[in-house]
Motif scaffolding. Structure first.
Motif, PDB file in Angstrom:
ATOM      1  N   SER A  10      12.861 -97.582-111.694  1.00 40.10           N
ATOM      2  CA  SER A  10      12.468 -96.034-112.206  1.00 40.10           C
ATOM      3  C   SER A  10      12.371 -96.991-113.974  1.00 40.10           C
ATOM      4  N   VAL A 135      16.889-110.085-106.721  1.00 36.76           N
ATOM      5  CA  VAL A 135      16.755-110.484-107.412  1.00 36.76           C
ATOM      6  C   VAL A 135      19.169-110.802-107.907  1.00 36.76           C
ATOM      7  N   GLY A 192      15.496-114.111-116.125  1.00 37.85           N
ATOM      8  CA  GLY A 192      15.550-114.590-117.154  1.00 37.85           C
ATOM      9  C   GLY A 192      16.392-113.520-118.187  1.00 37.85           C
ATOM     10  N   PRO A 197      17.689-102.339-120.124  1.00 38.66           N
ATOM     11  CA  PRO A 197      19.330-101.205-120.452  1.00 38.66           C
ATOM     12  C   PRO A 197      19.831-101.849-119.666  1.00 38.66           C
TER      13      PRO A 197
HETATM   14  N1  LIG Z   1      18.242-107.914-117.507  1.00 36.17           N
HETATM   15  C1  LIG Z   1      18.570-109.222-117.570  1.00 36.17           C
HETATM   16  O1  LIG Z   1      18.602-110.082-118.755  1.00 36.17           O
HETATM   17  C2  LIG Z   1      18.970-109.918-115.928  1.00 36.17           C
HETATM   18  C3  LIG Z   1      19.126-111.247-115.771  1.00 36.17           C
HETATM   19  C4  LIG Z   1      19.473-111.452-114.496  1.00 36.17           C
HETATM   20  C5  LIG Z   1      19.699-110.499-113.896  1.00 36.17           C
HETATM   21  N2  LIG Z   1      19.467-109.407-114.129  1.00 36.17           N
HETATM   22  C6  LIG Z   1      18.913-108.580-112.398  1.00 36.17           C
HETATM   23  O2  LIG Z   1      17.387-107.812-112.566  1.00 36.17           O
HETATM   24  C7  LIG Z   1      17.827-106.877-111.698  1.00 36.17           C
HETATM   25  C8  LIG Z   1      16.982-105.662-112.415  1.00 36.17           C
HETATM   26  O3  LIG Z   1      17.957-104.823-113.696  1.00 36.17           O
HETATM   27  P1  LIG Z   1      17.381-104.637-115.192  1.00 36.17           P
HETATM   28  O4  LIG Z   1      17.601-105.723-116.077  1.00 36.17           O
HETATM   29  O5  LIG Z   1      15.982-104.496-114.895  1.00 36.17           O
HETATM   30  O6  LIG Z   1      17.693-103.238-115.439  1.00 36.17           O
HETATM   31  P2  LIG Z   1      17.569-102.150-115.664  1.00 36.17           P
HETATM   32  O7  LIG Z   1      16.362-101.475-116.730  1.00 36.17           O
HETATM   33  O8  LIG Z   1      19.368-101.503-115.663  1.00 36.17           O
HETATM   34  O9  LIG Z   1      17.643-101.652-113.608  1.00 36.17           O
HETATM   35  C9  LIG Z   1      18.061-101.908-112.618  1.00 36.17           C
HETATM   36  C10 LIG Z   1      17.704-100.287-111.691  1.00 36.17           C
HETATM   37  O10 LIG Z   1      18.133 -99.839-111.315  1.00 36.17           O
HETATM   38  C11 LIG Z   1      19.068 -99.088-110.267  1.00 36.17           C
HETATM   39  N3  LIG Z   1      20.677 -98.640-109.988  1.00 36.17           N
HETATM   40  C12 LIG Z   1      21.066 -98.988-110.934  1.00 36.17           C
HETATM   41  N4  LIG Z   1      22.099 -98.678-109.502  1.00 36.17           N
HETATM   42  C13 LIG Z   1      22.101 -98.260-108.342  1.00 36.17           C
HETATM   43  C14 LIG Z   1      22.005 -97.250-107.150  1.00 36.17           C
HETATM   44  N5  LIG Z   1      23.487 -97.270-107.480  1.00 36.17           N
HETATM   45  N6  LIG Z   1      21.128 -97.250-106.659  1.00 36.17           N
HETATM   46  C15 LIG Z   1      19.327 -97.334-106.503  1.00 36.17           C
HETATM   47  N7  LIG Z   1      18.949 -97.766-108.012  1.00 36.17           N
HETATM   48  C16 LIG Z   1      20.362 -98.184-109.015  1.00 36.17           C
HETATM   49  C17 LIG Z   1      18.746 -98.147-111.986  1.00 36.17           C
HETATM   50  O11 LIG Z   1      18.484 -96.923-111.766  1.00 36.17           O
HETATM   51  P3  LIG Z   1      18.722 -96.121-113.273  1.00 36.17           P
HETATM   52  O12 LIG Z   1      17.556 -96.349-114.157  1.00 36.17           O
HETATM   53  O13 LIG Z   1      19.104 -94.195-112.072  1.00 36.17           O
HETATM   54  O14 LIG Z   1      19.817 -96.149-113.944  1.00 36.17           O
HETATM   55  C18 LIG Z   1      17.281 -99.194-112.776  1.00 36.17           C
HETATM   56  O15 LIG Z   1      15.998 -98.715-111.722  1.00 36.17           O
HETATM   57  C19 LIG Z   1      19.246-106.808-111.554  1.00 36.17           C
HETATM   58  O16 LIG Z   1      19.367-106.840-109.887  1.00 36.17           O
HETATM   59  C20 LIG Z   1      19.702-107.375-112.667  1.00 36.17           C
HETATM   60  O17 LIG Z   1      21.368-107.803-112.382  1.00 36.17           O
HETATM   61  C21 LIG Z   1      18.967-108.850-114.954  1.00 36.17           C
END
Ligand SMILES: NC(=O)c1ccc[n+]([C@@H]2O[C@H](COP(=O)([O-])OP(=O)(O)OC[C@H]3O[C@@H](n4cnc5c(N)ncnc54)[C@H](OP(=O)(O)O)[C@@H]3O)[C@@H](O)[C@H]2O)c1
Length: 277
Positions: A10, A135, A192, A197
Motif C-alpha cells: 500500500s 526485503v 537503498g 514514510p
Molecule cells: N525506505 C528505506 O530507505 C528502506 C531502507 C532499507 C530497508 N527498507 C525496508 O523496505 C521495506 C519497505 O519499507 P518502505 O520504506 O517502503 O516503508 P513504507 O512506505 O512505510 O511501507 C511499509 C509497508 O509495510 C506496511 N506495514 C507496516 N506494518 C505492517 C503490518 N503490521 N502488517 C502489514 N503491513 C504492514 C505498511 O502499511 P501502512 O502503510 O499501513 O503503514 C506499508 O504498506 C521495509 O521492510 C523496510 O524495512 C526500507
C-alpha cells in the motif's frame, strides 16, 4: 499469468514493486494491513498500469490470527503462487507490542513473515520457478540477535537497535530457508535509502526530522524496488539461493553474524515455537 504476493504494497517500495509487476502482466496480491488504504492503492495502480489483476487483501503482520486468516483466504480464493515478496516493514521509536506479545519490529518484520511464509510454502513450491524475496536492510550489518528482547523491554528501548535486529533476522531467515528448502529460490536485499514514510510513521520528533532532512538524498521508490524485482523475475537468479543483494543488484558477502549457521537454526526453531507450526 504469474502471481506474486507483495506484503506492504500500500506504500513505498511495496507499492512500486506491485506497480512494476502489474505493468509486466503479473497478477499481484497486495497484502497490507489497512483495508481502505490498500483498496485506494490498488485502484491507483489499476489506473496507472491498466491492469485488472491487482487484488487487495488485508494482512496485519502484527497478529498471527490475521496472518492465518489471510493465508486461508488466499489459498481458498486464488490458484497459483510464483513469488512471495516479504516487503512490509515497520520502524518505531517507542516500545510497542504485537497482538501476540512480541516487540513490534521483530514481530512484524520477522515473526509475521515467518508464519506467512510457512503457511504459503506448499503452494509456492508448486510453481515451476518459485521465489521468495525478503526485503532486509543494510542496517542488519550492525544487528545482534537477543532472544530476551523479543518479548520484554530491556532497559531504555532503542528503536534502531530493535530495527537492526529485525533486519538481521530477515537475513538469517533467508539463509536458513535456502538451506532447508533448496527448491525455492530465496534471497534477501537492501533496497537503498528510499524516499518513503517508513521512519516518520512511528518516530520521535528528532528521528522524524532527521529523516525529512535526508529525503532529498534518497532514491525514488521505483529505484528502491529494482532489486526486489530483479530477485523476483531475473532468469539468472533461478536456483541461486541464500544471497544478500544491494540496491545495485550486486550480491554481497555476508557479515559474520548473518552467516552464523547456529544462530540461523536457533532463530528458525524459536520462530516455529512461537508461531506454533
Ligand atoms: N525506505 C528505506 O530507505 C528502506 C531502507 C532499507 C530497508 N527498507 C525496508 O523496505 C521495506 C519497505 O519499507 P518502505 O520504506 O517502503 O516503508 P513504507 O512506505 O512505510 O511501507 C511499509 C509497508 O509495510 C506496511 N506495514 C507496516 N506494518 C505492517 C503490518 N503490521 N502488517 C502489514 N503491513 C504492514 C505498511 O502499511 P501502512 O502503510 O499501513 O503503514 C506499508 O504498506 C521495509 O521492510 C523496510 O524495512 C526500507
Amino acid at each position: 499469468m504469474k502471481t506474486a504476493i507483495v506484503t506492504g504494497a500500500s506504500s513505498g517500495i511495496g507499492f512500486a514493486t506491485a506497480k512494476a509487476l502489474a505493468a509486466q502482466g503479473w497478477r499481484v496480491i497486495m497484502a497490507s494491513r489497512n483495508p481502505e488504504k490498500n483498496e485506494r492503492a490498488a485502484k491507483e495502480l489499476q489506473r496507472l498500469t491498466g491492469s485488472g489483476e491487482l487484488i487487495p487483501m488485508t494482512l496485519d503482520l502484527a497478529s498471527f490470527r490475521s496472518v492465518r486468516a489471510f493465508a486461508k483466504s488466499f489459498l481458498e480464493q486464488q490458484e497459483g503462487l510464483d513469488v512471495l515478496i516479504n516487503n512490509a516493514g515497520i520502524y518505531t521509536s517507542d516500545f510497542q507490542k504485537t497482538e501476540d506479545g512480541f516487540e513490534m519490529q521483530i514481530g512484524v518484520n520477522h515473526f509475521g513473515h515467518f508464519l506467512l511464509t510457512h503457511l504459503l510454502r506448499e503452494r509456492l513450491a508448486q510453481s515451476e520457478d518459485p521465489r521468495l524475496v525478503v526485503v532486509s536492510s543494510v542496517a542488519h550489518i550492525q544487528g545482534q540477535i537477543d532472544f530476551d528482547s523479543f518479548r520484554e523491554e530491556k532497559g531504555v528501548y532503542k528503536g534502531f537497535r530493535a530495527y537492526r535486529q529485525s533486519k538481521l533476522a530477515n537475513v538469517l531467515f533467508t539463509v536458513e530457508h535456502a538451506r532447508r528448502f533448496p527448491d525455492i529460490t530465496a534471497n534477501c536485499l537492501h533496497p537503498g535509502g528510499v524516499r518513503t514514510p517508513i521512519a516518520t510513521k512511528h518516530s520521535n520528533w528528532y528521528t522524524n526530522l532527521g529523516w525529512r532532512l535526508l529525503t532529498p538524498l534518497l532514491i525514488s521508490p521505483e529505484r528502491g524496488a529494482r532489486t526486489s524485482l530483479f530477485l523476483a523475475t531475473a532468469p539468472e537468479i533461478k536456483g541461486q539461493s541464500g544471497g544478500y543483494y544491494d540496491d545495485k543488484q550486486r550480491k554481497r558477502n555476508l557479515v559474520p553474524q548473518a552467516r552464523d549457521e547456529e544462530m540461523a537454526r536457533r532463530l528458525w526453531e524459536y520462530s516455529e515455537g512461537v508461531c506454533s507450526v
